[in-house]
Write a protein that holds these residues in place. Structure first.
Motif, mmCIF file in Angstrom:
data_model
loop_
_atom_site.group_PDB
_atom_site.id
_atom_site.type_symbol
_atom_site.label_atom_id
_atom_site.label_comp_id
_atom_site.label_asym_id
_atom_site.label_seq_id
_atom_site.Cartn_x
_atom_site.Cartn_y
_atom_site.Cartn_z
ATOM 1 N N PRO A 35 0.783 -1.233 0.000
ATOM 2 C CA PRO A 35 0.000 0.000 0.000
ATOM 3 C C PRO A 35 0.819 1.290 0.000
ATOM 4 O O PRO A 35 0.304 2.346 0.356
ATOM 5 C CB PRO A 35 -0.838 -0.113 1.270
ATOM 6 N N GLY A 36 2.092 1.214 -0.412
ATOM 7 C CA GLY A 36 2.914 2.411 -0.482
ATOM 8 C C GLY A 36 3.787 2.635 0.724
ATOM 9 O O GLY A 36 4.630 3.524 0.722
ATOM 10 N N ALA A 37 3.606 1.859 1.773
ATOM 11 C CA ALA A 37 4.432 1.932 2.973
ATOM 12 C C ALA A 37 4.543 0.538 3.564
ATOM 13 O O ALA A 37 3.624 -0.280 3.445
ATOM 14 C CB ALA A 37 3.837 2.895 3.996
ATOM 15 N N VAL A 38 5.681 0.259 4.219
ATOM 16 C CA VAL A 38 5.878 -1.044 4.855
ATOM 17 C C VAL A 38 4.904 -1.224 6.008
ATOM 18 O O VAL A 38 4.285 -2.288 6.160
ATOM 19 C CB VAL A 38 7.334 -1.169 5.340
ATOM 20 N N ALA A 39 4.746 -0.202 6.844
ATOM 21 C CA ALA A 39 3.865 -0.275 8.019
ATOM 22 C C ALA A 39 2.480 0.250 7.665
ATOM 23 O O ALA A 39 2.038 1.297 8.140
ATOM 24 C CB ALA A 39 4.469 0.510 9.176
ATOM 25 N N ALA A 40 1.801 -0.482 6.796
ATOM 26 C CA ALA A 40 0.443 -0.126 6.375
ATOM 27 C C ALA A 40 -0.208 -1.384 5.821
ATOM 28 O O ALA A 40 0.474 -2.351 5.472
ATOM 29 C CB ALA A 40 0.464 0.981 5.323
ATOM 30 N N ARG A 41 -1.536 -1.358 5.734
ATOM 31 C CA ARG A 41 -2.270 -2.522 5.219
ATOM 32 C C ARG A 41 -3.382 -2.069 4.288
ATOM 33 O O ARG A 41 -3.921 -0.970 4.435
ATOM 34 C CB ARG A 41 -2.874 -3.343 6.357
ATOM 35 N N ALA A 42 -3.735 -2.932 3.345
ATOM 36 C CA ALA A 42 -4.846 -2.675 2.433
ATOM 37 C C ALA A 42 -5.349 -4.011 1.896
ATOM 38 O O ALA A 42 -4.611 -5.004 1.888
ATOM 39 C CB ALA A 42 -4.408 -1.769 1.283
ATOM 40 N N PRO A 43 -6.599 -4.079 1.424
ATOM 41 C CA PRO A 43 -7.110 -5.321 0.838
ATOM 42 C C PRO A 43 -6.375 -5.656 -0.461
ATOM 43 O O PRO A 43 -5.946 -4.757 -1.205
ATOM 44 C CB PRO A 43 -8.587 -5.007 0.554
ATOM 45 N N VAL A 44 -6.214 -6.936 -0.731
ATOM 46 C CA VAL A 44 -5.544 -7.388 -1.948
ATOM 47 C C VAL A 44 -6.218 -6.814 -3.185
ATOM 48 O O VAL A 44 -5.543 -6.332 -4.108
ATOM 49 C CB VAL A 44 -5.524 -8.927 -2.012
ATOM 50 N N SER A 45 -7.557 -6.861 -3.226
ATOM 51 C CA SER A 45 -8.261 -6.385 -4.422
ATOM 52 C C SER A 45 -7.991 -4.915 -4.679
ATOM 53 O O SER A 45 -7.797 -4.491 -5.828
ATOM 54 C CB SER A 45 -9.767 -6.644 -4.295
ATOM 55 N N GLY A 46 -7.957 -4.109 -3.617
ATOM 56 C CA GLY A 46 -7.684 -2.692 -3.777
ATOM 57 C C GLY A 46 -6.276 -2.429 -4.258
ATOM 58 O O GLY A 46 -6.040 -1.569 -5.120
ATOM 59 N N MET A 47 -5.299 -3.150 -3.691
ATOM 60 C CA MET A 47 -3.915 -2.974 -4.131
ATOM 61 C C MET A 47 -3.743 -3.407 -5.581
ATOM 62 O O MET A 47 -3.027 -2.760 -6.352
ATOM 63 C CB MET A 47 -2.971 -3.757 -3.220
ATOM 64 N N ASN A 49 -12.203 -16.231 -3.962
ATOM 65 C CA ASN A 49 -12.477 -17.143 -2.852
ATOM 66 C C ASN A 49 -13.384 -16.450 -1.839
ATOM 67 O O ASN A 49 -13.573 -15.229 -1.895
ATOM 68 C CB ASN A 49 -11.177 -17.572 -2.170
ATOM 69 N N HIS A 50 -13.937 -17.208 -0.913
ATOM 70 C CA HIS A 50 -14.653 -16.619 0.214
ATOM 71 C C HIS A 50 -13.640 -16.371 1.335
ATOM 72 O O HIS A 50 -13.111 -17.332 1.908
ATOM 73 C CB HIS A 50 -15.731 -17.571 0.761
ATOM 74 N N PRO A 51 -13.311 -15.124 1.678
ATOM 75 C CA PRO A 51 -12.462 -14.898 2.858
ATOM 76 C C PRO A 51 -13.132 -15.474 4.094
ATOM 77 O O PRO A 51 -14.358 -15.372 4.261
ATOM 78 C CB PRO A 51 -12.363 -13.370 2.927
ATOM 79 N N SER A 52 -12.360 -16.098 4.976
ATOM 80 C CA SER A 52 -12.956 -16.834 6.084
ATOM 81 C C SER A 52 -13.660 -15.937 7.090
ATOM 82 O O SER A 52 -14.528 -16.400 7.831
ATOM 83 C CB SER A 52 -11.891 -17.685 6.791
ATOM 84 N N ALA A 53 -13.304 -14.640 7.130
ATOM 85 C CA ALA A 53 -13.988 -13.716 8.038
ATOM 86 C C ALA A 53 -15.216 -13.079 7.394
ATOM 87 O O ALA A 53 -15.906 -12.282 8.026
ATOM 88 C CB ALA A 53 -13.029 -12.626 8.494
ATOM 89 N N GLY A 54 -15.484 -13.430 6.139
ATOM 90 C CA GLY A 54 -16.631 -12.866 5.432
ATOM 91 C C GLY A 54 -16.304 -11.639 4.615
ATOM 92 O O GLY A 54 -17.046 -11.290 3.694
ATOM 93 N N VAL A 55 -15.199 -10.962 4.939
ATOM 94 C CA VAL A 55 -14.747 -9.790 4.193
ATOM 95 C C VAL A 55 -13.235 -9.881 4.042
ATOM 96 O O VAL A 55 -12.570 -10.602 4.786
ATOM 97 C CB VAL A 55 -15.109 -8.461 4.905
ATOM 98 N N GLU A 56 -12.691 -9.122 3.091
ATOM 99 C CA GLU A 56 -11.243 -9.092 2.916
ATOM 100 C C GLU A 56 -10.559 -8.491 4.135
ATOM 101 O O GLU A 56 -10.989 -7.465 4.650
ATOM 102 C CB GLU A 56 -10.872 -8.247 1.701
ATOM 103 N N ARG A 57 -9.493 -9.117 4.550
ATOM 104 C CA ARG A 57 -8.667 -8.566 5.616
ATOM 105 C C ARG A 57 -7.569 -7.691 4.980
ATOM 106 O O ARG A 57 -6.878 -8.153 4.062
ATOM 107 C CB ARG A 57 -8.007 -9.687 6.419
ATOM 108 N N PRO A 58 -7.384 -6.475 5.440
ATOM 109 C CA PRO A 58 -6.253 -5.685 4.948
ATOM 110 C C PRO A 58 -4.940 -6.371 5.313
ATOM 111 O O PRO A 58 -4.777 -6.849 6.446
ATOM 112 C CB PRO A 58 -6.411 -4.342 5.685
ATOM 113 N N VAL A 59 -4.018 -6.415 4.368
ATOM 114 C CA VAL A 59 -2.739 -7.090 4.557
ATOM 115 C C VAL A 59 -1.600 -6.170 4.114
ATOM 116 O O VAL A 59 -1.821 -5.219 3.383
ATOM 117 C CB VAL A 59 -2.681 -8.428 3.770
#
Length: 412
Positions: free
Chosen positions: A83-95, A392-402
């Motif tokens: 997501p443009g920084a090491v210490a940051a997270r975003a969903p795979v689809s968005g990235m 796929n179906h994410p196991s939490a029901g929504v994408e987890r930011p990674v």
């Protein structure tokens, strides 16, 4: 039944990890496939094929989503998604969409929580080394500071999967090599944009780190992630080769370009306290590969499960979970990106030993395990579509930011 399903059913004896697989041969798909997904193979872009199929596993049928990526096609390449920084997270689809990728999967394990350190925020930064477009973004945290399941024997946080400038994928290790030249002499560099530094060391943080607090880097020890934060810390900011400021505790906020923040703990802090405003300081760092001299275009961390067609000794064969993995085939010219489905009917998932066996059955000689569970995500465009969809179906029901992932790119 698709070709792949028939091959798994007919060849299930080749998956030697559990005799129980024979009782599950030919099992029907339970429940509906993810929206937009079609049983069978689909070419989503030149050199990139998406496929889904059932796999009989130890604790029931799981459902696999697989991308086959042909690096022999000059139109195809892999890059690090982040997501443009090491210490940051975003969903795979968005990235993936932001980068113009045709597909992507999630990547490395990461600093997801800090329940053992009250008042310290999790950084979201990944565990292992990372390389983006040939640039070293970060080094590996100490083994004992790793988030995720236990590492298989003989592996470490320095293990990576990457693609070199020769367009070949390989498993490797990337070790940090760096130094800090000061008026007092040369000091070793113990970390680069890492959420955890070795005890007694000095770490460098650059603009690539982002705005997250650097306090977490001084918490825990090399063998105990939950150990208390160090009380002996010091921070020095270097710009244009000179010290411009100092502080007794690590700070936060964005780091300006051409600026390096040095964070020391214990012995490292004591060395940094000898520096004064205006002192000339030069910081050097690079990631050194163990297996090749070919520079990496992209690389990220996880751990190997298969080498030269053989599963690593000591792989866990009892704990099943939703998994993400990468296989290397055809001499590094073809990659297989696998994500198991997290829908309730498939959530029992796969063991790590099963991941290795399945990757071998798919034709991989080497394979690498990535973050799983709620992080597992595979996103891909449908033919002629301009954006990706989560397959796929994410196991939490929504994408987890990674913090990062593998992006698949294919030029028209």
């Amino acid at each position: 039944m698709t070709h792949r399903q028939r091959r798994f059913a007919a060849g299930r004896t080749a998956l030697t990890f559990l005799a129980v697989l024979g009782t599950l041969a030919g099992a029907a798909l339970v429940g509906a496939a993810p929206a937009g997904a079609v049983q069978g193979e689909t070419e989503i872009a030149p050199g990139v094929v998406y496929e889904e199929f059932d796999i009989p596993a130890a604790k029931g049928v799981t459902h696999a989503h697989v991308l086959s990526v042909d690096l022999r096609d000059p139109r195809v390449r892999l890059e690090l998604l982040y997501p443009g920084a090491v210490a940051a997270r975003a969903p795979v689809s968005g990235m993936a969409d932001a980068a113009g990728a045709v597909a992507g999967v999630n990547g490395d394990f990461f600093n997801i929580t800090e329940t053992q350190h009250p008042g310290v925020e999790a950084t979201g930064a990944s565990v292992g080394p990372a390389v983006a477009q040939g640039r070293a973004l970060k080094g590996a945290v100490p083994n004992g500071q790793r988030f995720g399941p236990a590492l298989p024997p003989g592996t470490s946080t320095e293990d990576v999967i990457g693609v070199g400038t020769d367009r070949r994928a390989r498993l490797d290790e990337l070790a940090l090599d760096g130094s800090i030249r000061t008026p007092e002499g040369e000091l070793p560099l113990g970390g680069l944009n890492q959420y955890a530094l070795p005890v007694g060391s000095i770490g460098a943080f650059t603009a690539e780190w982002g705005a997250a607090s650097r306090v977490r880097a001084t918490c825990g020890t090399d063998t105990d992630r939950g150990a208390q934060c160090s009380t002996d810390t010091y921070e020095v900011t270097v710009r244009d080769g000179r010290v411009v400021s100092t502080a007794d505790t690590p700070g936060n906020g964005p780091i300006a370009p051409e600026t390096t923040v040095l964070v020391g703990r214990e012995a490292g802090a004591q060395h940094l306290r000898k520096l004064f405003a205006g002192a000339r300081v030069t910081v050097r760092h690079r990631l050194v590969a163990a297996a090749t001299r070919t520079p990496y275009r992209f690389a990220l961390g996880g751990h190997p499960v298969l080498r030269s067609g053989q599963p690593l000794p000591g792989l866990d064969g009892t704990t099943s979970a939703v998994r993400t993995a990468v296989g290397i085939a055809d001499g590094g010219r073809r990659l297989l990106l696998l994500a198991s489905d997290g829908a309730p009917e498939y959530r029992s998932g796969l063991t790590i030993a099963e991941v290795a066996a399945i990757m071998r059955e798919l034709g991989a000689l080497d394979a690498f395990n990535l973050d799983g569970g709620g992080s597992t995500t595979l996103a891909a465009r449908a033919p002629r579509e301009s954006t990706v969809a989560v397959r796929n179906h994410p196991s939490a029901g929504v994408e987890r930011p990674v913090p990062n992932g593998i992006g698949v790119f294919s030029s028209p």
